[in-house]
Design a protein around this motif. Structure first.
Motif, PDB file in Angstrom:
ATOM      1  N   ILE A 287       0.815  -1.219   0.000  1.00 35.86           N
ATOM      2  CA  ILE A 287       0.000   0.000   0.000  1.00 35.86           C
ATOM      3  C   ILE A 287       0.847   1.267   0.000  1.00 35.86           C
ATOM      4  N   THR A 288       2.175   1.140   0.247  1.00 30.26           N
ATOM      5  CA  THR A 288       3.050   2.321   0.258  1.00 30.26           C
ATOM      6  C   THR A 288       3.708   2.562  -1.093  1.00 30.26           C
ATOM      7  N   ALA A 289       3.523   1.659  -2.049  1.00 29.46           N
ATOM      8  CA  ALA A 289       4.201   1.776  -3.347  1.00 29.46           C
ATOM      9  C   ALA A 289       3.706   3.000  -4.111  1.00 29.46           C
ATOM     10  N   THR A 290       4.652   3.704  -4.726  1.00 29.81           N
ATOM     11  CA  THR A 290       4.306   4.894  -5.509  1.00 29.81           C
ATOM     12  C   THR A 290       4.754   4.796  -6.964  1.00 29.81           C
ATOM     13  N   ASP A 291       5.443   3.715  -7.314  1.00 35.01           N
ATOM     14  CA  ASP A 291       5.849   3.539  -8.706  1.00 35.01           C
ATOM     15  C   ASP A 291       6.033   2.047  -8.995  1.00 35.01           C
ATOM     16  N   MET A 292       6.347   1.725 -10.252  1.00 35.10           N
ATOM     17  CA  MET A 292       6.485   0.344 -10.689  1.00 35.10           C
ATOM     18  C   MET A 292       7.563  -0.404  -9.923  1.00 35.10           C
ATOM     19  N   VAL A 293       8.713   0.239  -9.710  1.00 34.25           N
ATOM     20  CA  VAL A 293       9.825  -0.441  -9.044  1.00 34.25           C
ATOM     21  C   VAL A 293       9.448  -0.836  -7.619  1.00 34.25           C
ATOM     22  N   MET A 294       8.864   0.105  -6.881  1.00 35.21           N
ATOM     23  CA  MET A 294       8.470  -0.202  -5.503  1.00 35.21           C
ATOM     24  C   MET A 294       7.431  -1.322  -5.477  1.00 35.21           C
ATOM     25  N   LEU A 295       6.478  -1.257  -6.397  1.00 31.15           N
ATOM     26  CA  LEU A 295       5.436  -2.279  -6.414  1.00 31.15           C
ATOM     27  C   LEU A 295       6.020  -3.649  -6.737  1.00 31.15           C
ATOM     28  N   LEU A 296       6.959  -3.702  -7.667  1.00 32.31           N
ATOM     29  CA  LEU A 296       7.607  -4.968  -8.000  1.00 32.31           C
ATOM     30  C   LEU A 296       8.373  -5.526  -6.805  1.00 32.31           C
ATOM     31  N   VAL A 297       9.070  -4.667  -6.090  1.00 33.08           N
ATOM     32  CA  VAL A 297       9.852  -5.120  -4.933  1.00 33.08           C
ATOM     33  C   VAL A 297       8.931  -5.687  -3.853  1.00 33.08           C
ATOM     34  N   PHE A 298       7.866  -4.967  -3.532  1.00 37.60           N
ATOM     35  CA  PHE A 298       7.000  -5.393  -2.426  1.00 37.60           C
ATOM     36  C   PHE A 298       6.167  -6.623  -2.797  1.00 37.60           C
ATOM     37  N   THR A 299       5.652  -6.650  -4.022  1.00 33.69           N
ATOM     38  CA  THR A 299       4.888  -7.830  -4.432  1.00 33.69           C
ATOM     39  C   THR A 299       5.804  -9.042  -4.577  1.00 33.69           C
ATOM     40  N   SER A 300       7.059  -8.821  -4.935  1.00 27.05           N
ATOM     41  CA  SER A 300       8.010  -9.928  -5.023  1.00 27.05           C
ATOM     42  C   SER A 300       8.285 -10.512  -3.635  1.00 27.05           C
ATOM     43  N   PHE A 301       8.368  -9.650  -2.621  1.00 23.87           N
ATOM     44  CA  PHE A 301       8.499 -10.138  -1.247  1.00 23.87           C
ATOM     45  C   PHE A 301       7.325 -11.040  -0.892  1.00 23.87           C
ATOM     46  N   PHE A 302       6.131 -10.568  -1.196  1.00 26.41           N
ATOM     47  CA  PHE A 302       4.934 -11.361  -0.890  1.00 26.41           C
ATOM     48  C   PHE A 302       4.948 -12.675  -1.657  1.00 26.41           C
ATOM     49  N   SER A 303       5.351 -12.630  -2.924  1.00 25.71           N
ATOM     50  CA  SER A 303       5.384 -13.833  -3.758  1.00 25.71           C
ATOM     51  C   SER A 303       6.408 -14.838  -3.234  1.00 25.71           C
ATOM     52  N   ILE A 304       7.593 -14.359  -2.865  1.00 21.77           N
ATOM     53  CA  ILE A 304       8.631 -15.248  -2.341  1.00 21.77           C
ATOM     54  C   ILE A 304       8.166 -15.886  -1.032  1.00 21.77           C
ATOM     55  N   GLY A 305       7.582 -15.079  -0.148  1.00 19.98           N
ATOM     56  CA  GLY A 305       7.116 -15.606   1.128  1.00 19.98           C
ATOM     57  C   GLY A 305       6.043 -16.666   0.963  1.00 19.98           C
ATOM     58  N   SER A 306       5.043 -16.372   0.125  1.00 24.56           N
ATOM     59  CA  SER A 306       3.960 -17.347  -0.066  1.00 24.56           C
ATOM     60  C   SER A 306       4.462 -18.589  -0.795  1.00 24.56           C
ATOM     61  N   SER A 307       5.487 -18.441  -1.631  1.00 23.84           N
ATOM     62  CA  SER A 307       6.056 -19.594  -2.335  1.00 23.84           C
ATOM     63  C   SER A 307       6.818 -20.515  -1.393  1.00 23.84           C
ATOM     64  N   LEU A 308       7.377 -19.968  -0.329  1.00 22.34           N
ATOM     65  CA  LEU A 308       8.011 -20.799   0.692  1.00 22.34           C
ATOM     66  C   LEU A 308       6.969 -21.540   1.528  1.00 22.34           C
ATOM     67  N   LEU A 309       5.806 -20.931   1.690  1.00 21.72           N
ATOM     68  CA  LEU A 309       4.816 -21.450   2.623  1.00 21.72           C
ATOM     69  C   LEU A 309       4.112 -22.699   2.128  1.00 21.72           C
ATOM     70  N   ARG A 310       3.628 -22.680   0.917  1.00 21.40           N
ATOM     71  CA  ARG A 310       2.771 -23.771   0.473  1.00 21.40           C
ATOM     72  C   ARG A 310       3.498 -25.118   0.436  1.00 21.40           C
ATOM     73  N   PRO A 311       4.698 -25.207  -0.147  1.00 20.59           N
ATOM     74  CA  PRO A 311       5.398 -26.498  -0.065  1.00 20.59           C
ATOM     75  C   PRO A 311       5.754 -26.874   1.369  1.00 20.59           C
ATOM     76  N   GLY A 312       6.099 -25.859   2.191  1.00 19.79           N
ATOM     77  CA  GLY A 312       6.465 -26.143   3.568  1.00 19.79           C
ATOM     78  C   GLY A 312       5.306 -26.721   4.362  1.00 19.79           C
ATOM     79  N   ILE A 313       4.127 -26.123   4.228  1.00 20.91           N
ATOM     80  CA  ILE A 313       2.954 -26.618   4.946  1.00 20.91           C
ATOM     81  C   ILE A 313       2.565 -27.999   4.433  1.00 20.91           C
TER      82      ILE A 313
END
Length: 387
Positions: A287-313
């Motif tokens: 929600i703090t992103a103001t441009d493409m780069v910031m949005l890519l960085v933050f959504t990539s964090f979310f994507s990496i985290g959720s990608s670790l979770l599903r196989p782990g669970i």
């Protein structure tokens, strides 16, 4: 060697399943509108699939424990193909709902059975690798599927459904000829109390709850992110294509290359907690992103985290189930995952119009609560424990 071949066949199977699933995503809204449907109709149609999976995934998983993985997997693939044919032939809205109900009931046999198969042929030390590879296969399918569906949609709204049907039926043929049964002998059916009476006392209930929370957060993201990006940053289809392509790459790389190494070094629980922390931070910062780069960085964090979770669970659920309950345990987990996909879009749509940031704040709260669950209510799960 036989196990390697089985892994390769399952990888191809889930890759093609998710290509077929992704193919229809770009054209399904247009097909609904062409039948005088509305956005609300589309939402109900999408929810119908997850509702059917919520009820039937545990049943198929349990049945695979009794009669074997191979017949249930074949049934799921053939049913998946037939449901796509029904979609392609549909000329009225009620026919679309019938096709979606059939797809949800029968195709829900595919994923829990495939994951139970992985549990059958891998030991505890290699299970995270197997689950991660299956997650990578599905991620790849979701990268290529929508792009292929958008191209095929130029030849008619029904055409992508027939292509998806052909992929599913070819997939069933490959499975029939190349995938052996993973269960070495018929399992003795143990009479148990009804599932509802045991579920909350199940040693794996906290893991099922984590699966629900992760699915709920991902569904919040998927159901509102396009609108959020358009409203806040003025993104169009081109920018969204770039974002989702980047997220797809991170998902595949994480699940295929990172999960197994991380589990071997730090353990399943540590990887799950790390994934929750990374995902919650990324989700909150979107929600703090103001441009493409910031949005890519933050959504990539979310994507990496959720990608670790599903196989782990998935891995931890499997490790904490005895061999003759693998299918049922994974099926229940998929049921909780489906519940998240039902409630996530409904919640996101309801609160987005109130405040565009609300879905991400709600998702962050749920993920933080999941961190608490993972840290304080999972001590019973040893690396080699079987309940």
């Amino acid at each position: 060697m036989e196990h390697r071949r089985a892994m390769a066949v399952l990888f191809i199977t889930l890759f093609l399943v998710m290509i077929g699933f992704g193919i229809v995503i770009p054209v399904l809204p247009f097909l609904v509108i062409s039948q005088q449907g509305t956005p609300a109709t589309l939402g109900l149609l999408m929810a119908t699939y997850s509702i059917m999976q919520f009820f039937f995934a545990p049943l198929w998983g349990s049945l695979s424990d009794r009669i074997g993985r191979r017949p249930i997997l074949l049934l799921g693939l053939i049913g998946y193909g037939l449901s796509f044919i029904l979609f392609g032939l549909a000329t009225k809205l009620w026919m679309l709902f019938v096709a979606r109900i059939v797809a949800g009931i029968i195709s829900s046999a595919t994923l829990p059975t495939a994951m139970a198969y992985i549990a059958d042929i891998t030991g505890p030390d290699n299970r995270a690798k197997g689950m991660g590879l299956m997650g990578a296969a599905m991620g790849l399918g979701m990268i290529f599927g929508p792009a292929l569906g958008g191209w095929l949609g130029h030849y008619g709204f029904a055409f992508p459904f027939f292509v998806a049907a052909a992929l599913a039926l070819v997939n069933a043929g490959v499975t029939y000829f190349l995938l052996p049964e993973s269960m070495q002998q018929p399992q003795v059916t143990v009479k148990k109390a009804p599932l509802g009476l045991n579920l909350f006392r199940d040693v794996r209930f906290v893991l099922y709850s984590l699966s629900f929370i992760v699915s709920f957060a991902v569904a919040l993201f998927e159901s509102t992110f396009t609108l959020f990006s358009a409203d806040k940053l003025g993104f169009g289809p081109k920018e969204m294509g770039i974002v989702f392509a980047v997220l797809g790459v991170f998902t595949v790389v994480t699940q295929a290359g990172v999960v197994n190494r991380a589990v071997k070094r730090f353990g399943d629980l540590a990887v799950i907690i790390a994934g929750l922390v990374i995902a919650s931070v990324g989700f909150a910062l979107i929600i703090t992103a103001t441009d493409m780069v910031m949005l890519l960085v933050f959504t990539s964090f979310f994507s990496i985290g959720s990608s670790l979770l599903r196989p782990g669970i998935s891995t931890l659920v499997s490790k904490n189930a005895v061999p003759h309950e693998q299918g049922e345990a994974v099926g229940i987990m998929q049921s909780f995952d489906s519940l998240g996909r039902i409630l996530g879009p409904a919640t996101g749509g309801a609160v987005y119009n109130i405040d565009h940031n609300s879905p991400y704040l709600i998702g962050t709260v749920f993920l933080v609560f999941a961190i608490y669950l993972a840290k304080h209510h999972t001590s019973r799960f040893g690396e080699n424990l079987r309940s």
